[in-house]
Design an enzyme around this catalytic site. Sequence first.
Site, PDB file in Angstrom:
ATOM      1  N   GLU A   1      -1.927  -8.433   6.946  1.00 29.43           N
ATOM      2  CA  GLU A   1      -1.314  -8.542   8.281  1.00 29.43           C
ATOM      3  C   GLU A   1      -1.463  -9.951   8.852  1.00 29.43           C
ATOM      4  O   GLU A   1      -1.595 -10.137  10.054  1.00 29.43           O
ATOM      5  CB  GLU A   1      -1.903  -7.507   9.248  1.00 29.43           C
ATOM      6  CG  GLU A   1      -1.806  -6.068   8.789  1.00 29.43           C
ATOM      7  CD  GLU A   1      -0.421  -5.698   8.298  1.00 29.43           C
ATOM      8  OE1 GLU A   1       0.568  -6.220   8.842  1.00 29.43           O
ATOM      9  OE2 GLU A   1      -0.327  -4.886   7.356  1.00 29.43           O
TER      10      GLU A   1
ATOM     11  N   GLY B   1       0.818  -1.215   0.000  1.00 31.89           N
ATOM     12  CA  GLY B   1       0.000   0.000   0.000  1.00 31.89           C
ATOM     13  C   GLY B   1       0.847   1.257   0.000  1.00 31.89           C
ATOM     14  O   GLY B   1       1.767   1.406   0.808  1.00 31.89           O
TER      15      GLY B   1
ATOM     16  N   ARG C   1     -30.604 -10.903  13.769  1.00 33.65           N
ATOM     17  CA  ARG C   1     -29.487 -10.713  12.851  1.00 33.65           C
ATOM     18  C   ARG C   1     -28.650  -9.479  13.179  1.00 33.65           C
ATOM     19  O   ARG C   1     -27.436  -9.473  12.963  1.00 33.65           O
ATOM     20  CB  ARG C   1     -30.016 -10.601  11.414  1.00 33.65           C
ATOM     21  CG  ARG C   1     -30.665 -11.862  10.915  1.00 33.65           C
ATOM     22  CD  ARG C   1     -31.553 -11.612   9.701  1.00 33.65           C
ATOM     23  NE  ARG C   1     -30.785 -11.262   8.523  1.00 33.65           N
ATOM     24  CZ  ARG C   1     -31.341 -10.911   7.355  1.00 33.65           C
ATOM     25  NH1 ARG C   1     -32.655 -10.836   7.266  1.00 33.65           N
ATOM     26  NH2 ARG C   1     -30.570 -10.625   6.315  1.00 33.65           N
TER      27      ARG C   1
END
Length: 683
Positions: free
Chosen positions: A437, A184, A346
């Site tokens: 990561e 990035g 939900r």
Amino acid sequence: MVKDSQLDQMAADMSLARQRPSFDVKLMSTFLVGDEESFKEREEGRAILENEPLFDKEPLVFMSREERLRHGIKVATRLIELWEEHAWSPDQFAAAVKNVDMMTPVTLHYGAFIPVILNQGTDEQVQEWIGAALSHTIIGCYAQTELGHGSNVGGLMTTATFDKHSDEFVLHSPSLAAAKWWIGGLGVMSTHAVVQAQLIIDGKNYGPHIFVAPIRSLENHKPLPNILVGDIGPKAYGGFSSMDNGYLLFKEHRIPRKNMLMKFAKVDKNGVYRPPVHSKLSYGSMVKLRAGMVSEAGWKLGQAATVAIRYCTVRRQFQPANLNKADAPTDAPESQVISYSGLQHRLFPLISVAYGLIITGFSVNRLFDEMTEQLASENATLLPQVHVLTCGLKSWGTRRSCDGIEECRKAMGGHGYSAFSGLSDLFASYIPSNTYEGDNWILTQQVARFLVKELGRLANGKEISASTSYLARLASGDTSSSFRVSKVEQLTDLNVQVDLFATRAARVAFELGQALQSGRAWSDLNVECWNASVAHTEYTVMRAFADKVEEVKKDQFAPIHDTLKMLCDLFAVSNIVGVSQASFLATQTVHAADLPVINELYRSLLHRISKQAIPLTDAFGFSDKNLGSALGRHDGRAYEALWEAVQKNPINQEKWQQETYETIIKKLLHRNNSAEPVEKAKL
């Protein structure tokens, strides 16, 4: 725009949902950001940022990937200008970046490049590089992942060979597979990179070490000689479109010896290598990145929950099931979608997960700061524990958050699929957190290995870490008795909740240990490792949540104690009867016959949350500009906002439609002009 009663009803529904909250929403917001000073900084920064048209999210949905990337650079530049104009502190700037909530090509300059140098560099190196980085004379990135290697850092192929004669390291990519990839900020923006490369001295490989490498000229920004660098292209779902993830190949690129970060490992001018006191000291920088992802997962999930719960509060569908249709007035309002038990099941547990992750992030950051102080004196005592803690939380938190964001989108029905819901870009840009990561499945093996080692220490009578103290209950030999629930009050006891999660985690770890002892290969136990890591991490979050609920009784946040307790109860019970039910039953931590009682408490909690759902999500503190959602509008006027957003669609402009008609559509419609009239044609 034509007004009607339904639109006014939506605004009224939202207003009603905010009336008489059972807690102080501002105090809860202050709690979630940490303290009053942080809250004040966020609000002051927001007042400045929301006057900046550049930070509006609405136009982004109409931009191409190239336009989004260029826009990201403009956003980064404007943020830096505001930093300088208002003399913000680094913390204030970080708060501003979070407020804007737009990924830019300099995101990892602050999130990785600067922290790695601070953590791994000597005082002299910090002085040399950090001043330039903070003044943005240079822009950096973190180049670890390669085309051929990601999670296996030890297998990285990029080399840094020491040349004694010139007192330089020679960075080299021996093959295409050695190309740095996914980095990035590298594709377009960065002038420098901190590079993970294999340290080679006199033909001997000392493993991966970190080097600062210039990538582009500071005069014209062109790649330096012996450097191949560029952007890797669009990403899945259109995510990360404003981030220039890049590739990098070195062709015997020379850098001074002093460009190796030498706080721990050192190489002198004669090529003499001095290893760090602890071989894993360089892991500190990776741990930092994962540590920050814990609370981030909570905030991202909170963002999605805010949008979905607001929209489902104002969205009405179907008449109430208990309404006598014969007696019902023809203009009777339909039911609010949020009133349906399926929607509550939900969405409401996701609020508790978001709060749980943010709260756990507090404790992770405290432990990380303690570890950082230790590492400064080359004491790595806490490193293994924090490494495992962040591995488990990163894996569990990002998965639960990403799954939750998508569940929020689905809960919003068809309109949730519109880019104007604000959730499509959120999902697309956050879903890769499952792999960057550290791939989530690989990280769970790190946790599982640690747990197995702790089991071995326990068996040999040695002390185990505080994070795995729950394993001590295995010493009694009880690995099968269930906790029996006769009334719901038992499960609202924080000690009982923590004990249940601890017992289940201990038994799952025990089962993993038993499988290894039986002779099964580690490579055949990936699923068992996953299960052990999930159980350990859910215990960790449960423990942190419960501890915080007790802690706030004694501080300025005492007035919100009861609300936090309710959320903590929901986190515990929703996991037991929901996503982790099979694990609690399989380990016999909970008895199947007691599920009706547990479900009774679960339904009761959903009902209580339903009366506070809007205030609980308001407490996250997202503004309409933060959310970038027509459907999640604070005032509830979702349909009007959606209509207004659609009117800005370039496709609806007469010029676009006329050009498209003349160049394409006309050819289709009039392709048979020489044939018989359409009305007489045989179909």
